[in-house]
Design a protein around this motif. Sequence first.
Motif, short mmCIF file in Angstrom:
data_model
loop_
_atom_site.label_atom_id
_atom_site.label_comp_id
_atom_site.label_asym_id
_atom_site.label_seq_id
_atom_site.Cartn_x
_atom_site.Cartn_y
_atom_site.Cartn_z
N VAL A 1 0.83 -1.20 0.00
CA VAL A 1 0.00 0.00 0.00
C VAL A 1 0.87 1.26 0.00
CG1 VAL A 1 -1.54 1.39 1.46
CG2 VAL A 1 -2.08 -1.02 0.99
N VAL A 2 0.47 2.20 -0.84
CA VAL A 2 1.10 3.53 -0.83
C VAL A 2 0.03 4.54 -0.47
CG1 VAL A 2 2.09 5.35 -2.28
CG2 VAL A 2 2.89 2.99 -2.53
N PHE A 3 0.31 5.38 0.53
CA PHE A 3 -0.58 6.49 0.84
C PHE A 3 -0.08 7.73 0.09
CE2 PHE A 3 -1.17 3.82 4.68
CZ PHE A 3 -2.56 3.68 4.62
N LEU A 4 -1.00 8.33 -0.65
CA LEU A 4 -0.65 9.52 -1.44
C LEU A 4 -1.66 10.61 -1.09
CD1 LEU A 4 0.76 11.06 -3.71
CD2 LEU A 4 -0.59 9.77 -5.38
N THR A 5 -1.17 11.63 -0.40
CA THR A 5 -2.08 12.63 0.16
C THR A 5 -1.68 14.06 -0.19
OG1 THR A 5 -2.95 13.55 2.24
CG2 THR A 5 -0.74 12.63 2.33
N GLY A 6 -2.66 14.92 -0.24
CA GLY A 6 -2.42 16.34 -0.44
C GLY A 6 -2.01 17.06 0.84
N ARG A 7 -1.99 16.32 1.96
CA ARG A 7 -1.49 16.94 3.20
C ARG A 7 -0.03 17.35 3.01
NH1 ARG A 7 -3.42 13.68 8.65
NH2 ARG A 7 -5.67 13.78 8.24
N PRO A 8 0.36 18.49 3.60
CA PRO A 8 1.73 18.96 3.39
C PRO A 8 2.77 18.15 4.18
CG PRO A 8 0.56 20.44 4.86
CD PRO A 8 -0.44 19.43 4.38
N ALA B 1 5.91 20.87 -4.90
CA ALA B 1 4.61 20.65 -5.54
C ALA B 1 3.58 21.68 -5.11
CB ALA B 1 4.11 19.24 -5.24
N SER B 2 3.95 22.52 -4.14
CA SER B 2 2.93 23.46 -3.63
C SER B 2 2.53 24.42 -4.72
CB SER B 2 3.43 24.19 -2.38
OG SER B 2 3.98 25.43 -2.73
N GLY B 3 1.25 24.65 -4.82
CA GLY B 3 0.74 25.51 -5.88
C GLY B 3 0.23 24.72 -7.08
N THR B 4 0.61 23.44 -7.19
CA THR B 4 0.06 22.62 -8.27
C THR B 4 -1.25 22.01 -7.80
OG1 THR B 4 1.18 20.63 -7.55
CG2 THR B 4 2.36 22.01 -9.13
N THR B 5 -2.12 21.68 -8.76
CA THR B 5 -3.38 21.05 -8.40
C THR B 5 -3.11 19.62 -7.95
OG1 THR B 5 -3.72 20.16 -10.62
CG2 THR B 5 -4.63 22.36 -10.17
N ALA B 6 -4.12 19.05 -7.29
CA ALA B 6 -4.01 17.67 -6.83
C ALA B 6 -3.84 16.72 -8.02
CB ALA B 6 -5.24 17.28 -6.02
N ILE C 1 3.38 9.36 0.91
CA ILE C 1 3.80 10.52 0.12
C ILE C 1 2.95 11.73 0.47
CG2 ILE C 1 4.15 11.42 -2.23
CD1 ILE C 1 4.26 8.46 -3.17
N LEU C 2 3.59 12.75 1.00
CA LEU C 2 2.90 14.01 1.30
C LEU C 2 3.35 15.07 0.29
CD1 LEU C 2 3.90 12.68 4.34
CD2 LEU C 2 2.01 14.19 4.96
N LYS C 3 2.62 16.15 0.25
CA LYS C 3 2.89 17.18 -0.75
C LYS C 3 4.06 18.04 -0.32
CE LYS C 3 0.17 20.18 -3.82
NZ LYS C 3 -1.19 20.71 -4.10
N GLY C 4 5.17 17.92 -1.02
CA GLY C 4 6.37 18.67 -0.69
C GLY C 4 6.30 20.10 -1.20
#
Lengths: 260, 260
Positions: free
Chosen positions: B170-177, B206-211, B200-203
């Motif tokens: 399982v890979v967790f892929l989230t928009g959480r920072p 990637a900030s400013g890019t859409t989900a 994987i959290l949003k580094g």
Amino acid sequence: MGMLSLLLLFLAFIVAISGGSEVGDLRKIHSLRPQFGAAGTPVPGLSCLSWRLGVEAHNIIEWRTIPQVCEDYLGHYMIGHQYKKDSEAVAKEAFVYAQSLKLAKDGKDIWVFDIDETALSNLPYYADHGFGAEPYNPTLFKGWVNTGKAPPLPESLKLYKKLLSIGLKVVFLTGRPENQRNITTINLKNAGYHTWEKLILKGASASGTTAVVYKSSEREKMERNGYRIIGNIGDQWSDILGTPVGNRTFKLPDPMYYIN
Amino acid sequence: MGMLSLLLLFLAFIVAISGGSEVGDLRKIHSLRPQFGAAGTPVPGLSCLSWRLGVEAHNIIEWRTIPQVCEDYLGHYMIGHQYKKDSEAVAKEAFVYAQSLKLAKDGKDIWVFDIDETALSNLPYYADHGFGAEPYNPTLFKGWVNTGKAPPLPESLKLYKKLLSIGLKVVFLTGRPENQRNITTINLKNAGYHTWEKLILKGASASGTTAVVYKSSEREKMERNGYRIIGNIGDQWSDILGTPVGNRTFKLPDPMYYIN
């Protein structure tokens, strides 16, 4: 959920149903077994509401008939007001989107409509065939198509007229075979669709390909010919998946059958 | 629909609701105004059922709050049984699919889970904030996330365990920072998610890019590293659109908020 609430719901159903239906084919909904309370209170076993949602959200795919236990539920849904309301919400959203665009007015902006369960409704046929509970019978369905008597899906007809009024051209793209061109033309006109840029039926060369492949290929041809697909509406996910699909896509409800 | 059926439905609601809720936050559902009868009989104005279906089928997009008139309806939906049933149907379908596969058992077959409203549920937070009727408040939501107390979405946790049991990673892929990595790790473990291949959290990059862009890019990296994305589940369409998305995607219900 207690017996009292079940009883009340049952009574409410009776009263609501006896209020009349649009299609008048309630004889097919032979028994009244509400699967769910209004707030979604569960009845043991399958949730027909969840099944339908799963179909519309493209989670449940490649099914051949509706769950037999859901025939009554889906019959009520299709003939009752909610199918109409759900279709209306999609059509309204589509027009809000179309209206927001700045169109080039060069005759190249098109909107793609699927035909069955989109421009035209086969509900009179399906009401006589278990709302999708009976396996698809190509002979019987062809017989129905050849009567040319499919009514319009009212919400799609309204959308069609509004889209024409703001200067869009309409293309009908259907999985119906080329040999149904005449009857389809007659049926569309009788249903109120009087004009179109193209009516694309599935030719012999495409036979054997899936709807996704066939429809994508036809949309690609349109784009190569300079058309811009502004919007695309259908009742099947295969109408609006693939490449290209159009700038925005709209999925009308159809819990009666699935086409790949 | 006559007055009698309205009255009966109302009574049925009262009885059904008084049967109790799982979350116990019914105080938030301050008034009881059924929008629709069980068979979808319309109440003038907006159909909240149709709005929700439109959201789940990706017809209604880029909305900022739920329609205010739907707060009660959606509150009942989220806290009642139907949200649970709808989630369960998706999770079951996902496992039927996963089970049908012949897995290579080389540790490269992965399933992608989104976190918020997928692995974890923020329903306790949203129940206190109008179920999406209040505009998103990043400060308050961050405060909630930092408590680390989000419960699992029970249907997702079951699916997670079953997927692990057949040999998937399982890979967790989230928009959480990225700065929520610690609390997210603690929360996932407390909720019953004890192992994963990647979180994987949003580094910052990637900030400013859409989900859609951020998540597609992360999935692409996984594939470049030899992983095969067998399945992908999330509550937002932005979790399961883009390229690549995985061999099959699953959309959990979420009528509370929309992320691009």
